[in-house]
Design a protein around this motif. Structure first.
Motif, PDB file in Angstrom:
ATOM      1  N   GLN A   1       0.823  -1.206   0.000  1.00  0.00           N
ATOM      2  CA  GLN A   1       0.000   0.000   0.000  1.00  0.00           C
ATOM      3  C   GLN A   1       0.862   1.264   0.000  1.00  0.00           C
ATOM      4  O   GLN A   1       0.621   2.196  -0.772  1.00  0.00           O
ATOM      5  CB  GLN A   1      -0.919   0.017   1.229  1.00  0.00           C
TER       6      GLN A   1
ATOM      7  N   TYR B   1       1.366   4.135  -2.995  1.00  0.00           N
ATOM      8  CA  TYR B   1       1.073   5.542  -2.720  1.00  0.00           C
ATOM      9  C   TYR B   1       2.320   6.401  -2.940  1.00  0.00           C
ATOM     10  O   TYR B   1       2.255   7.453  -3.576  1.00  0.00           O
ATOM     11  CB  TYR B   1       0.549   5.701  -1.291  1.00  0.00           C
TER      12      TYR B   1
ATOM     13  N   HIS C   1       4.142  10.011  -5.027  1.00  0.00           N
ATOM     14  CA  HIS C   1       4.428  11.014  -4.002  1.00  0.00           C
ATOM     15  C   HIS C   1       5.919  10.994  -3.680  1.00  0.00           C
ATOM     16  O   HIS C   1       6.318  10.802  -2.536  1.00  0.00           O
ATOM     17  CB  HIS C   1       3.598  10.756  -2.738  1.00  0.00           C
TER      18      HIS C   1
ATOM     19  N   ALA D   1      -2.962   8.913  -6.481  1.00  0.00           N
ATOM     20  CA  ALA D   1      -3.021   7.446  -6.415  1.00  0.00           C
ATOM     21  C   ALA D   1      -4.448   6.921  -6.423  1.00  0.00           C
ATOM     22  O   ALA D   1      -4.721   5.857  -6.983  1.00  0.00           O
ATOM     23  CB  ALA D   1      -2.284   6.952  -5.172  1.00  0.00           C
TER      24      ALA D   1
ATOM     25  N   GLN E   1      -6.677   3.837  -2.049  1.00  0.00           N
ATOM     26  CA  GLN E   1      -5.568   4.740  -1.767  1.00  0.00           C
ATOM     27  C   GLN E   1      -6.030   6.000  -1.033  1.00  0.00           C
ATOM     28  O   GLN E   1      -5.224   6.676  -0.407  1.00  0.00           O
ATOM     29  CB  GLN E   1      -4.822   5.095  -3.054  1.00  0.00           C
TER      30      GLN E   1
ATOM     31  N   ILE F   1      -5.187   5.311   2.321  1.00  0.00           N
ATOM     32  CA  ILE F   1      -3.751   5.178   2.544  1.00  0.00           C
ATOM     33  C   ILE F   1      -3.076   6.537   2.688  1.00  0.00           C
ATOM     34  O   ILE F   1      -2.014   6.645   3.284  1.00  0.00           O
ATOM     35  CB  ILE F   1      -3.107   4.330   1.423  1.00  0.00           C
ATOM     36  N   GLY F   2      -3.684   7.603   2.205  1.00  0.00           N
ATOM     37  CA  GLY F   2      -3.089   8.940   2.336  1.00  0.00           C
ATOM     38  C   GLY F   2      -2.676   9.276   3.759  1.00  0.00           C
ATOM     39  O   GLY F   2      -1.512   9.606   4.015  1.00  0.00           O
TER      40      GLY F   2
ATOM     41  N   PHE G   1       0.114   6.959   4.861  1.00  0.00           N
ATOM     42  CA  PHE G   1       1.376   7.347   4.226  1.00  0.00           C
ATOM     43  C   PHE G   1       2.005   8.546   4.946  1.00  0.00           C
ATOM     44  O   PHE G   1       3.210   8.554   5.213  1.00  0.00           O
ATOM     45  CB  PHE G   1       1.128   7.689   2.753  1.00  0.00           C
TER      46      PHE G   1
END
Length: 174
Positions: free
Chosen positions: A7, A11, A15, A123, A130, A133-134, A137
């Protein structure tokens, strides 16, 4: 379920630019806060308590993060609790939905500005998961800045760069 490494590397592949990451440290919390405020306006009575959709979402999402990576999830608990608290205060003020929508839009504008630096689409456009997942991350990035989770950083970064090269090769071929 995809692993934390899968994951995060996906991402991170869109980025890699430091300017984009900086915009995400502003935009993502704004989006999360405003989404929690919007969801906080949806209330349910449960026994003698008022429960909001934001509270339910927090429990579910934090459970997901814990399944992915417990130490990062603990950082996210420390982030989400004040978000829940402050949105609960604002939900009872006048026009909470207008406040939420305004901050939500500004947060997304900041995100898309960051992706102009990155020269890559967000993403979530390829995988809606995603969106969850931000925040995960950003917590990972914060840990890396603090010198924590060095092994995780060392594992995801080369995978992310390989994924980015593959995306750019695919884009050039089109």
């Amino acid at each position: 379920m995809k692993s934390a490494v899968e994951q995060l590397s996906t991402y991170k592949s869109v980025h890699l630019n430091p300017q984009n990451i900086k915009t995400h440290f502003v935009g993502v919390p704004m989006i999360i806060w405003s989404a929690f405020l919007m969801l906080g306006t949806l209330r349910f009575a449960w026994q003698d308590y008022q429960v909001s959709a934001a509270m339910i979402l927090a429990v579910v999402v934090l459970g997901y993060y814990m399944a992915l990576h417990m130490r990062l999830a603990l950082g996210l608990v420390l982030f989400i609790l004040p978000v829940l608290y402050t949105t609960e205060l604002v939900v009872h003020a006048s026009h909470p939905f207008i406040v939420a929508i305004s901050i939500f839009v500004i947060g997304w504008v900041i995100q898309f500005i960051g992706h102009k630096y990155e020269k890559a689409k967000p993403a979530f456009m390829d995988d809606l998961n995603q969106l969850l997942i931000g925040p995960f991350f950003l917590m990972a990035e914060l840990y890396f800045i603090l010198g924590l989770e060095k092994e995780l950083a060392a594992e995801i970064t080369p995978i992310a760069r390989d994924k980015r090269r593959a995306l750019e090769t695919k884009r050039r071929a089109l």
